[in-house]
Design an enzyme around this catalytic site. Structure first.
Site: not given
Length: 259
Positions: A97, A150, A163, A166-167, A196
């Site tokens: 996580n 994500s 980002y 990476s996801k 979230i």
């Protein structure tokens, strides 16, 4: 009455490692697994947050321990996993996580530094955690891996490509693991949270959150960390033995909406 079902929906007694467990979705996941009887190892770089996570679990009667671990340090990962194994026993469940949400425009002077730092924590660390836990996960033919990605793992937003990459990598890595490890009975699945309420989104003003949710999210709100954790729990159950290589959106319908 006698049960008709054959598959086990309990994680009681299983050893679970949760990274990024000091706050947000990681904390919620650690709490939920402990609520269901798992022995939880909480890993994070934030000592105070880790202590709060573990103290809450122990205070509620659960089993947990904390290990401060910098996910960008391969040696720290190896040491943390070895310590967990020595303290709790072989690892049955790995929840990757931990992550950072730094972004930068592709023409920014610092772009390559941001790129390297984000991929190191969000993707490379997941690979290292899997490798460190793999012998344990394979031993009984029922290991569980959940990699937290994500909605950026299947879409993109401007000025955020480190980002986003990476996801996307997490999603690809998860699918590759599912194909490679399936013959050992190890399942690998990815969870893709949308908006979230976590530490990563805490700096966004509530008014901006509400406006975004009304415009983009069919449920018209941000999600709570436990709503993601509940899906993670479902994927690590012994009964989830034929779910492998799945990419599960937990985004309130964000991705389903056309505009």
């Amino acid at each position: 009455m006698a049960r008709l079902s054959k598959l086990d929906r309990s994680v009681a007694g299983r050893v679970a490692v949760v990274t990024g467990a000091a706050s947000g979705m990681g904390r919620a996941t650690a709490w939920l697994l402990a609520d269901e009887g798992a022995k939880v190892a909480a890993l994070d770089v934030n000592r105070d947050g880790l202590d709060a996570t573990v103290d809450a679990i122990i205070g509620a009667g659960g089993t947990a321990l904390a290990s401060v671990c910098d996910m960008a340090d391969p040696g720290a990962i190896e040491e943390a996993v070895a310590w967990v194994r020595a303290e709790l026993g072989p690892i049955d469940i790995l929840v990757n996580n931990a992550g950072v949400a730094t972004g930068a425009p592709v023409d920014a002077a610092e772009y390559e530094d941001v790129w390297a730092a984000v991929l190191e924590v969000n993707l490379v660390a997941q690979m290292r955690m899997v490798r460190a836990c793999l012998d344990d996960l394979k031993r009984n033919g029922d290991g569980r891996i959940v990699n937290v990605a994500s909605t950026e793992g299947i879409m993109a937003t401007p000025d955020n490509s480190p980002y986003t990459v990476s996801k996307h990598g997490v999603v690809g890595f998860t699918r590759a693991l599912a194909v490679e490890l399936g013959r050992f009975g190890v399942t690998a699945n990815a969870v893709c949270p949308g908006p979230i309420r976590t530490g990563m989104t805490a700096s966004i003003p509530n008014e901006a959150k509400e406006k975004y949710a009304r415009r983009r999210v069919p449920l018209r709100r941000y999600g709570d960390p436990e709503e993601v954790a509940q899906i993670t729990l479902s994927l690590v159950l012994p009964a989830a033995s034929f779910i492998n290589g799945a990419v599960v959106l937990v985004d309130g319908g964000l991705h389903a909406k056309s505009n």
